[in-house]
Design a protein around this motif. Structure first.
Motif, PDB file in Angstrom:
ATOM      1  N   ASN A 114       1.264   2.978   8.502  1.00 33.49           N
ATOM      2  CA  ASN A 114       1.707   4.051   8.289  1.00 33.49           C
ATOM      3  C   ASN A 114       3.571   3.921   8.389  1.00 33.49           C
TER       4      ASN A 114
ATOM      5  N   LYS B 158       3.408  14.860   1.818  1.00 33.79           N
ATOM      6  CA  LYS B 158       2.967  13.871   2.588  1.00 33.79           C
ATOM      7  C   LYS B 158       1.483  13.926   2.903  1.00 33.79           C
ATOM      8  N   ASN B 159       0.848  12.753   2.814  1.00 34.91           N
ATOM      9  CA  ASN B 159      -0.613  12.673   3.159  1.00 34.91           C
ATOM     10  C   ASN B 159      -1.428  13.604   2.727  1.00 34.91           C
TER      11      ASN B 159
ATOM     12  N   PHE C 264       8.668  13.233   7.398  1.00 36.44           N
ATOM     13  CA  PHE C 264       8.227  11.874   7.094  1.00 36.44           C
ATOM     14  C   PHE C 264       7.902  10.841   8.021  1.00 36.44           C
TER      15      PHE C 264
ATOM     16  N   VAL D  96       3.609   8.668   7.582  1.00 35.74           N
ATOM     17  CA  VAL D  96       2.938   8.754   6.238  1.00 35.74           C
ATOM     18  C   VAL D  96       1.954   7.554   5.795  1.00 35.74           C
TER      19      VAL D  96
ATOM     20  N   LEU E 200       1.932   9.114  -0.022  1.00 31.94           N
ATOM     21  CA  LEU E 200       2.884   9.833  -0.492  1.00 31.94           C
ATOM     22  C   LEU E 200       2.764  10.185  -1.874  1.00 31.94           C
TER      23      LEU E 200
END
Length: 207
Positions: free
Chosen positions: A82, A106-107, A143, A146, A149
């Motif tokens: 992460n 994000k994600n 963020f 994450v 990305l």
């Protein structure tokens, strides 16, 4: 060596100090799962991976990615844990090939250009930067956790294709347990029936 506690978020420090600091700060390239990184619309296969590298190699003009069919590029970047993403630096090509916008998601693994039409978590206008002197801050709250990305570069400064030489990512990394659980489960179950005797022997030995 005297430490200047006020310095860090300001840019009026000397170039030497700043460069040293940035080399340490921009080290998230080492936390990218490069094997699974995807770059869509790259003209040469796997060239997109080459732009994620150490800070002191940022000006290596032999390594770059250029877009193929039009000026768009899209990177799907999985991390090995992460990440709290704090900033990025983009070095692009000259003669209008430098990207002019980057959109961050994000994600959202395996995003496509069609999906990149949806609203981004953050959008940044980019100036032409050939040396890595312009730093862009991300919305850290947005963020902060994450594991994947996506960077979408929809357009550039006027050329038919886009060229990127270096993408630097700044932030904190922590070990992620998201994928680990699944792997353990798979490894523990597949061959139990075939190896009952071995499992019993091993268990007795362990006890």
């Amino acid at each position: 060596m005297a430490h200047n506690h006020a310095h860090g978020h300001h840019c009026e420090c000397s170039q030497e100090t700043k460069t040293d600091d940035l080399a340490v700060l921009y080290n998230l390239y080492s936390r990218i799962d490069l094997q699974n990184l995807e770059c869509l619309n790259e003209s040469i296969e796997n060239s997109g991976k080459s732009v994620f590298r150490p800070w002191d190699e940022r000006l290596d003009s032999d390594r770059f990615v250029q877009s193929d069919a039009d000026e768009e590029l899209l990177f799907n970047i999985p991390f090995t844990g992460n990440v709290k993403l704090k900033g990025l630096i983009i070095i692009g090509g000259d003669e209008g090939t430098h990207p002019s916008v980057v959109r961050l998601y994000k994600n959202r693994p395996h995003m496509t250009f069609d999906e990149a039409a949806s609203p981004a978590d953050q959008e940044l206008n980019l100036v032409e930067d050939f040396n890595g002197t312009t730093e862009y801050a991300t919305k850290i709250v947005k963020f902060s956790s994450v594991y994947h990305l996506t960077l979408h570069f929809p357009k550039n400064h006027g050329a038919d294709t886009t060229k990127i030489l270096f993408i630097g990512l700044k932030g904190d990394w922590s070990e992620g347990h998201r994928h680990g659980v699944t792997l353990c489960t798979y490894e523990a179950t597949p061959s139990m029936a075939d190896h009952k005797d071995k499992i019993i022997e091993t268990t007795n030995m362990d006890v």
